[in-house]
Design an enzyme around this catalytic site. Sequence first.
Site, mmCIF file in Angstrom:
data_model
loop_
_atom_site.group_PDB
_atom_site.id
_atom_site.type_symbol
_atom_site.label_atom_id
_atom_site.label_comp_id
_atom_site.label_asym_id
_atom_site.label_seq_id
_atom_site.Cartn_x
_atom_site.Cartn_y
_atom_site.Cartn_z
ATOM 1 N N LYS A 13 -0.667 44.501 -9.735
ATOM 2 C CA LYS A 13 -1.154 45.851 -9.434
ATOM 3 C C LYS A 13 -2.513 45.806 -8.737
ATOM 4 C CE LYS A 13 -1.034 47.448 -13.690
ATOM 5 N NZ LYS A 13 -0.556 46.263 -14.445
ATOM 6 N N ARG A 88 -0.885 54.884 -18.825
ATOM 7 C CA ARG A 88 -0.206 53.808 -19.545
ATOM 8 C C ARG A 88 0.546 54.335 -20.755
ATOM 9 N NH1 ARG A 88 -3.816 49.362 -17.688
ATOM 10 N NH2 ARG A 88 -3.016 47.365 -18.376
ATOM 11 N N ARG A 127 -4.695 33.202 -13.424
ATOM 12 C CA ARG A 127 -5.424 34.191 -12.621
ATOM 13 C C ARG A 127 -6.936 33.964 -12.692
ATOM 14 N NH1 ARG A 127 -3.873 40.399 -13.303
ATOM 15 N NH2 ARG A 127 -4.542 40.169 -15.459
ATOM 16 N N ARG A 160 -10.589 36.177 -16.894
ATOM 17 C CA ARG A 160 -10.736 37.303 -17.815
ATOM 18 C C ARG A 160 -10.517 36.886 -19.264
ATOM 19 N NH1 ARG A 160 -7.234 42.242 -15.577
ATOM 20 N NH2 ARG A 160 -6.873 42.452 -17.819
ATOM 21 N N ARG A 171 -0.208 42.208 -24.896
ATOM 22 C CA ARG A 171 -0.273 43.146 -23.765
ATOM 23 C C ARG A 171 1.132 43.490 -23.275
ATOM 24 N NH1 ARG A 171 -4.292 40.039 -19.983
ATOM 25 N NH2 ARG A 171 -4.081 41.808 -18.564
HETATM 26 P P1 AMP Z 1 -5.884 45.912 -16.954
HETATM 27 O O1 AMP Z 1 -7.070 45.409 -16.219
HETATM 28 O O2 AMP Z 1 -5.262 47.110 -16.290
HETATM 29 O O3 AMP Z 1 -4.890 44.820 -17.247
HETATM 30 O O4 AMP Z 1 -6.404 46.446 -18.373
HETATM 31 C C1 AMP Z 1 -7.048 45.582 -19.286
HETATM 32 C C2 AMP Z 1 -7.093 46.229 -20.655
HETATM 33 O O5 AMP Z 1 -7.832 47.459 -20.594
HETATM 34 C C3 AMP Z 1 -5.745 46.630 -21.235
HETATM 35 O O6 AMP Z 1 -5.091 45.549 -21.893
HETATM 36 C C4 AMP Z 1 -6.143 47.755 -22.206
HETATM 37 O O7 AMP Z 1 -6.727 47.219 -23.383
HETATM 38 C C5 AMP Z 1 -7.252 48.451 -21.430
HETATM 39 N N1 AMP Z 1 -6.726 49.536 -20.575
HETATM 40 C C6 AMP Z 1 -6.755 49.600 -19.224
HETATM 41 N N2 AMP Z 1 -6.206 50.734 -18.777
HETATM 42 C C7 AMP Z 1 -5.812 51.422 -19.885
HETATM 43 C C8 AMP Z 1 -5.158 52.664 -20.104
HETATM 44 N N3 AMP Z 1 -4.789 53.445 -19.074
HETATM 45 N N4 AMP Z 1 -4.921 53.043 -21.378
HETATM 46 C C9 AMP Z 1 -5.286 52.274 -22.427
HETATM 47 N N5 AMP Z 1 -5.892 51.087 -22.288
HETATM 48 C C10 AMP Z 1 -6.163 50.647 -21.041
#
Ligand code: AMP
Length: 215
Positions: A13, A88, A127, A160, A171
């Site tokens: 994404k 999400r 990554r 990360r 996740r």
């Molecule tokens: P990402 O970078 O999109 O993979 O997000 C990393 C982490 O941030 C996720 O595993 C969640 O803990 C949190 N997170 C990001 N976006 C959301 C969302 N829309 N709702 C809830 N948690 C989020």
Amino acid sequence: MNIILLGPPGAGKGTQAKQIVDLVSIPQISTGDMLRVAVNKETKLGLEAKQFMDNGQLVPDSVVIGLVKERLFESDCDNGFMLDGFPRTVKQAETLDSVLKEASKHIDYVILLDVDDNEIVERITGRRTCPKCGAIYHLKYNKPPAEDLCNCGHKGLSHRADDNKETVINRLDAYHKQTSPLSDYYREFNLLKTIKGTGKSPVQVFEEIKELFSL
Ligand code: AMP
């Protein structure tokens, strides 16, 4: 153009969002990036979010929705935005709909990047990200120009904290239980376009996205 990018963690994404926003000149709104900034700055919100992120769980809707609502009304979103990692949950999607409706806006495209679980773990553990410009690499499939070096010239790529095998399992679990119902949600509104990403390079996926937009 108001776009949502859906997909499991590691589906690409962030990588695709960066290319799409360059192509159509709209801002990328990544809730993951916004939360990581808050965590690094150790704000109240960041400290609350960190415990969920470290465990691979979703941050509570109330926290994330507040962040996005504010961001959507900044002036650079007047001509469109690309949401990456939001919504999400169905609750987030419903709130987004009502916020947009109040502002006489709507979503034009929802793109689901669909990648099989067995490919996700390898993608995520390899990554690396540039802390300076945000570029995303993979140690095997999308290598940086030299070890630990970004194309922008920055030396020192980061891994990360939540990109490890144990957290990825959580996740993915959160994705299947809480996020994947959004496919049906947006299919009902006839907005969902699915792109199969398994076994494909970022370049191939981007070509398919451009075809969707007829660009
Ligand atoms: P990402 O970078 O999109 O993979 O997000 C990393 C982490 O941030 C996720 O595993 C969640 O803990 C949190 N997170 C990001 N976006 C959301 C969302 N829309 N709702 C809830 N948690 C989020």
